[in-house]
Structures are given as C-alpha cells and as structure tokens.
Design a protein around this motif. Structure first.
Motif, PDB file in Angstrom:
ATOM      1  N   ASP A  18       0.804  -1.223   0.000  1.00  0.00           N
ATOM      2  CA  ASP A  18       0.000   0.000   0.000  1.00  0.00           C
ATOM      3  C   ASP A  18       0.838   1.275   0.000  1.00  0.00           C
ATOM      4  O   ASP A  18       0.413   2.285  -0.556  1.00  0.00           O
ATOM      5  N   HIS A  20       4.027   1.281  -1.143  1.00  0.00           N
ATOM      6  CA  HIS A  20       5.078   1.013  -2.134  1.00  0.00           C
ATOM      7  C   HIS A  20       6.469   1.007  -1.473  1.00  0.00           C
ATOM      8  O   HIS A  20       7.357   1.770  -1.818  1.00  0.00           O
ATOM      9  N   ALA A  58       3.400   2.495  -8.556  1.00  0.00           N
ATOM     10  CA  ALA A  58       2.993   3.290  -7.397  1.00  0.00           C
ATOM     11  C   ALA A  58       1.472   3.395  -7.402  1.00  0.00           C
ATOM     12  O   ALA A  58       0.845   3.430  -8.462  1.00  0.00           O
ATOM     13  N   GLY A  59       0.888   3.427  -6.236  1.00  0.00           N
ATOM     14  CA  GLY A  59      -0.556   3.539  -6.121  1.00  0.00           C
ATOM     15  C   GLY A  59      -1.265   2.203  -6.019  1.00  0.00           C
ATOM     16  O   GLY A  59      -2.476   2.159  -5.797  1.00  0.00           O
ATOM     17  N   ARG A  61      -2.660  -1.024  -4.337  1.00  0.00           N
ATOM     18  CA  ARG A  61      -3.110  -1.345  -2.978  1.00  0.00           C
ATOM     19  C   ARG A  61      -3.649  -2.768  -2.993  1.00  0.00           C
ATOM     20  O   ARG A  61      -4.026  -3.277  -4.043  1.00  0.00           O
ATOM     21  N   TYR A  87      -5.253  -1.049  -8.679  1.00  0.00           N
ATOM     22  CA  TYR A  87      -4.287  -0.130  -9.275  1.00  0.00           C
ATOM     23  C   TYR A  87      -4.780   1.307  -9.127  1.00  0.00           C
ATOM     24  O   TYR A  87      -5.962   1.552  -8.857  1.00  0.00           O
ATOM     25  N   ALA A  88      -3.883   2.259  -9.317  1.00  0.00           N
ATOM     26  CA  ALA A  88      -4.207   3.675  -9.140  1.00  0.00           C
ATOM     27  C   ALA A  88      -5.364   4.115 -10.039  1.00  0.00           C
ATOM     28  O   ALA A  88      -6.131   5.004  -9.668  1.00  0.00           O
ATOM     29  N   ASP A  89      -5.519   3.477 -11.204  1.00  0.00           N
ATOM     30  CA  ASP A  89      -6.600   3.846 -12.116  1.00  0.00           C
ATOM     31  C   ASP A  89      -7.930   3.191 -11.753  1.00  0.00           C
ATOM     32  O   ASP A  89      -8.928   3.361 -12.450  1.00  0.00           O
TER      33      ASP A  89
END
Length: 121
Positions: A18, A20, A58-59, A61, A87-89
């Motif tokens: 979470d 990174h 990165a990002g 979780r 993922y961050a997206d």
C-alpha cells in the motif's frame, strides 16, 4: 494461533504494498524464499521478492480475506487468502495467495509464496 500468525505476516505485506515499500515487504520473506508472483517464472530469494515489488506501479493497494490458515508442523503454517489488488486507475485484479510460513527463531517468514487466478464470482 495459525490464523493470527498468517494475519501478522499479511499485515506487513499489505502495508508494504500500500505504501510502495518493497524493502518492508522483503522483511517477511525468508532469505531463500520461493516466490511465484504474477510473472510466469518463479524466483528464489528475498532480493528477488524486493525487486518484484519494486517493479509494481505506485498507487497499487491490496485488500485480502483469509480463507484458511493451518499449522502443518510445529514451525510451519500454511495460509490461503483471497486478495484484491487495486491499481491507481481503479482496475481491480482478483487473485488467490498461498503462503507457507516458516518459523525462524522468534519470527515467521514466508518460505513459499504462490499467487493464482481467482475465478469470477
């Protein structure tokens, strides 16, 4: 007891993912761990685990639910969990994670890690 041991290792693994921090993740893996992540070929050793997680975006979780944890010997706990990697997206990848934990002195470390597809619900 077995579920508590597994949950403790998973908590460190999750936190490292979470935020990174591949080095934090590496702290719960044995020096000679066998690691089968999302890449098709397994690797061996803590350094390969750190390199794998360092290569994750990165990002990323992860959330998990323990399905089972059991002691198969005095110094071995096998744990099985459902893990959702987000993922961050916002893309979510659902997997099953199996970890074989080995007691090294007063610490439990991952000696074997395997991730597999989680069938759609």
């Amino acid at each position: 007891m077995s579920e508590e041991v597994f949950a403790g290792v998973l908590a460190v693994w999750k936190h490292g993912i979470d935020v990174h921090d591949p080095d934090e993740i590496g702290t719960v893996f044995a020096d000679d761990a066998l690691f089968q992540g999302a890449h098709p070929e397994p690797t061996r050793g803590r350094a390969s685990v750190v390199a794998y997680y360092d290569g994750q975006p990165a990002g990323l979780r992860v959330d998990y639910a323990i399905i089972d944890a059991r002691r198969s010997a005095d110094d071995v706990v096998t744990g099985y969990a459902a893990a959702d990697f987000t993922y961050a997206d916002g893309e979510v990848v659902r997997r099953h994670v199996t970890m074989v934990l080995e007691r090294h002195d007063d610490r439990w470390l991952v000696g074997h890690y395997h991730v597999s597809l989680k069938p759609p619900e």
